[in-house]
Design a protein around this motif. Structure first.
Motif, PDB file in Angstrom:
ATOM      1  N   ARG A   1      63.149 -24.497  39.118  1.00 47.26           N
ATOM      2  CA  ARG A   1      62.497 -24.451  40.420  1.00 47.26           C
ATOM      3  C   ARG A   1      61.951 -23.051  40.705  1.00 47.26           C
ATOM      4  N   LEU A   2      60.630 -22.974  40.829  1.00 50.76           N
ATOM      5  CA  LEU A   2      59.936 -21.720  41.138  1.00 50.76           C
ATOM      6  C   LEU A   2      58.833 -22.012  42.138  1.00 50.76           C
ATOM      7  N   PRO A   3      58.330 -21.007  42.853  1.00 56.34           N
ATOM      8  CA  PRO A   3      57.194 -21.234  43.762  1.00 56.34           C
ATOM      9  C   PRO A   3      56.005 -21.824  43.011  1.00 56.34           C
ATOM     10  N   GLU A   4      55.306 -22.750  43.656  1.00 51.65           N
ATOM     11  CA  GLU A   4      54.176 -23.435  43.030  1.00 51.65           C
ATOM     12  C   GLU A   4      52.901 -23.222  43.843  1.00 51.65           C
ATOM     13  N   PHE A   5      51.814 -22.983  43.138  1.00 49.72           N
ATOM     14  CA  PHE A   5      50.489 -22.867  43.747  1.00 49.72           C
ATOM     15  C   PHE A   5      49.595 -23.879  43.040  1.00 49.72           C
ATOM     16  N   ALA A   6      49.157 -24.882  43.783  1.00 49.85           N
ATOM     17  CA  ALA A   6      48.455 -26.020  43.187  1.00 49.85           C
ATOM     18  C   ALA A   6      46.954 -25.932  43.443  1.00 49.85           C
ATOM     19  N   PHE A   7      46.178 -26.502  42.522  1.00 49.28           N
ATOM     20  CA  PHE A   7      44.720 -26.485  42.597  1.00 49.28           C
ATOM     21  C   PHE A   7      44.195 -27.912  42.490  1.00 49.28           C
ATOM     22  N   ILE A   8      43.274 -28.256  43.388  1.00 51.03           N
ATOM     23  CA  ILE A   8      42.731 -29.606  43.412  1.00 51.03           C
ATOM     24  C   ILE A   8      41.291 -29.554  43.911  1.00 51.03           C
ATOM     25  N   GLY A   9      40.522 -30.572  43.602  1.00 50.51           N
ATOM     26  CA  GLY A   9      39.147 -30.667  44.091  1.00 50.51           C
ATOM     27  C   GLY A   9      38.507 -31.931  43.562  1.00 50.51           C
ATOM     28  N   ARG A  10      37.298 -32.190  44.005  1.00 53.95           N
ATOM     29  CA  ARG A  10      36.574 -33.333  43.486  1.00 53.95           C
ATOM     30  C   ARG A  10      36.324 -33.144  41.996  1.00 53.95           C
ATOM     31  N   SER A  11      36.175 -34.238  41.292  1.00 52.94           N
ATOM     32  CA  SER A  11      35.942 -34.171  39.853  1.00 52.94           C
ATOM     33  C   SER A  11      34.714 -33.323  39.541  1.00 52.94           C
ATOM     34  N   ASN A  12      34.838 -32.512  38.509  1.00 46.96           N
ATOM     35  CA  ASN A  12      33.756 -31.662  38.006  1.00 46.96           C
ATOM     36  C   ASN A  12      33.411 -30.501  38.940  1.00 46.96           C
ATOM     37  N   VAL A  13      34.373 -30.077  39.760  1.00 49.99           N
ATOM     38  CA  VAL A  13      34.131 -28.956  40.671  1.00 49.99           C
ATOM     39  C   VAL A  13      34.367 -27.609  39.981  1.00 49.99           C
TER      40      VAL A  13
ATOM     41  N   ASN B   1      53.800 -15.422  34.502  1.00 51.03           N
ATOM     42  CA  ASN B   1      54.659 -14.231  34.611  1.00 51.03           C
ATOM     43  C   ASN B   1      56.141 -14.597  34.713  1.00 51.03           C
ATOM     44  N   ASP B   2      56.476 -15.777  34.192  1.00 51.31           N
ATOM     45  CA  ASP B   2      57.854 -16.282  34.204  1.00 51.31           C
ATOM     46  C   ASP B   2      58.453 -16.284  35.610  1.00 51.31           C
ATOM     47  N   SER B   3      57.579 -16.387  36.634  1.00 57.41           N
ATOM     48  CA  SER B   3      58.102 -16.287  37.999  1.00 57.41           C
ATOM     49  C   SER B   3      57.513 -17.306  38.977  1.00 57.41           C
ATOM     50  N   TRP B   4      56.374 -17.949  38.618  1.00 60.24           N
ATOM     51  CA  TRP B   4      55.802 -18.980  39.486  1.00 60.24           C
ATOM     52  C   TRP B   4      54.968 -19.949  38.658  1.00 60.24           C
ATOM     53  N   TYR B   5      54.728 -21.118  39.249  1.00 59.23           N
ATOM     54  CA  TYR B   5      53.935 -22.140  38.567  1.00 59.23           C
ATOM     55  C   TYR B   5      52.538 -22.230  39.168  1.00 59.23           C
ATOM     56  N   LEU B   6      51.566 -22.321  38.303  1.00 56.54           N
ATOM     57  CA  LEU B   6      50.223 -22.743  38.681  1.00 56.54           C
ATOM     58  C   LEU B   6      50.142 -24.224  38.337  1.00 56.54           C
ATOM     59  N   VAL B   7      49.772 -25.054  39.305  1.00 56.32           N
ATOM     60  CA  VAL B   7      49.798 -26.504  39.113  1.00 56.32           C
ATOM     61  C   VAL B   7      48.377 -27.054  39.161  1.00 56.32           C
ATOM     62  N   ASP B   8      47.994 -27.721  38.085  1.00 56.45           N
ATOM     63  CA  ASP B   8      46.663 -28.331  37.956  1.00 56.45           C
ATOM     64  C   ASP B   8      46.787 -29.813  38.293  1.00 56.45           C
ATOM     65  N   LEU B   9      46.212 -30.193  39.441  1.00 57.01           N
ATOM     66  CA  LEU B   9      46.286 -31.585  39.891  1.00 57.01           C
ATOM     67  C   LEU B   9      45.041 -32.359  39.479  1.00 57.01           C
ATOM     68  N   PRO B  10      45.138 -33.672  39.321  1.00 59.78           N
ATOM     69  CA  PRO B  10      43.946 -34.478  39.021  1.00 59.78           C
ATOM     70  C   PRO B  10      42.909 -34.349  40.133  1.00 59.78           C
ATOM     71  N   GLY B  11      41.643 -34.484  39.760  1.00 60.34           N
ATOM     72  CA  GLY B  11      40.578 -34.453  40.758  1.00 60.34           C
ATOM     73  C   GLY B  11      40.545 -35.732  41.569  1.00 60.34           C
ATOM     74  N   TYR B  12      39.917 -35.656  42.732  1.00 57.28           N
ATOM     75  CA  TYR B  12      39.790 -36.848  43.566  1.00 57.28           C
ATOM     76  C   TYR B  12      38.308 -37.192  43.729  1.00 57.28           C
TER      77      TYR B  12
END
Length: 198
Positions: free
Chosen positions: A22-34, A68-79
């Motif tokens: 469990r680490l802090p997460e920063f997620a990224f999302i957007g419409r497909s092909n953005v 940096n072994d300290s947080w997650y970057l999260v790649d979410l599916p596009g909408y």
């Protein structure tokens, strides 16, 4: 903030199956092909980290990358990808909602918007849902190198005015170009600030 290390940590379709650490997460999302995968690769300085494709809707899983072994970057599916069956779109919607509403470690959701066009109804509806559920988010305008600086600034201002109809104050906003690395320092410094507040 400087990124010294970023690597794949796992994929899942449900928040219950995300990496156990469990680490802090920063997620990224957007419409497909953005330009989401290109942005992630630019931010981390690793051109092969997230899969890039000219085919919209490529990301079908929730992908965690440990930074940096300290947080997650999260790649979410596009909408909003139309060339997908109704069943497949619904499955993606449920997957996205399960993560966004269910991940206690998510600090901020970055919503990507193409800087060349008016923000779409699909984007506005998605953002409205974030507001209704109290999800912390920011907006990143992508592909700012694809037209003149003047045209980009005018388009972003138009989008700001559209958002002001429903949002005051506006969420944090960033302008980016994956090819020119524009916006990289600002976005990473913002993440660093949020991490320091944890």
């Amino acid at each position: 903030m400087k990124i010294t290390d970023a690597k794949f940590a796992g994929s899942c379709t449900r928040v219950s199956a995300k990496p156990k650490r469990r680490l802090p997460e920063f997620a990224f999302i957007g419409r497909s092909n953005v330009g989401k995968s290109s942005l992630i690769n630019m931010l981390t300085g690793n051109s092969r980290l997230a899969m890039t494709s000219s085919t919209p809707g490529k990301t079908k899983l929730i992908n965690h990358f440990i930074v940096n072994d300290s947080w997650y970057l999260v790649d979410l599916p596009g909408y909003g990808y139309a060339r997908m069956s109704q069943k497949a779109r619904e499955e993606l919607r449920l997957m996205i909602n399960d993560y966004i509403l269910g991940s206690e470690e998510m600090v901020c959701l970055f919503v990507l918007v193409d800087s060349r066009f008016d923000i779409t109804k699909t984007d506005l509806d998605f953002i409205a849902g974030l507001g209704e559920n109290g999800v912390p988010f920011s907006i990143i305008f992508t592909k700012c190198d694809k037209q003149s600086a003047t045209a980009t600034a005018a388009q972003i201002e138009r989008d700001r005015q559209i958002l002001l109809r429903d949002w005051e104050p506006l969420p944090p906003m960033f302008a980016s170009s994956s090819e020119k690395k524009a916006g990289r320092d600002e976005i990473l410094d913002y993440i660093g600030t949020l991490l320091s507040d944890k």
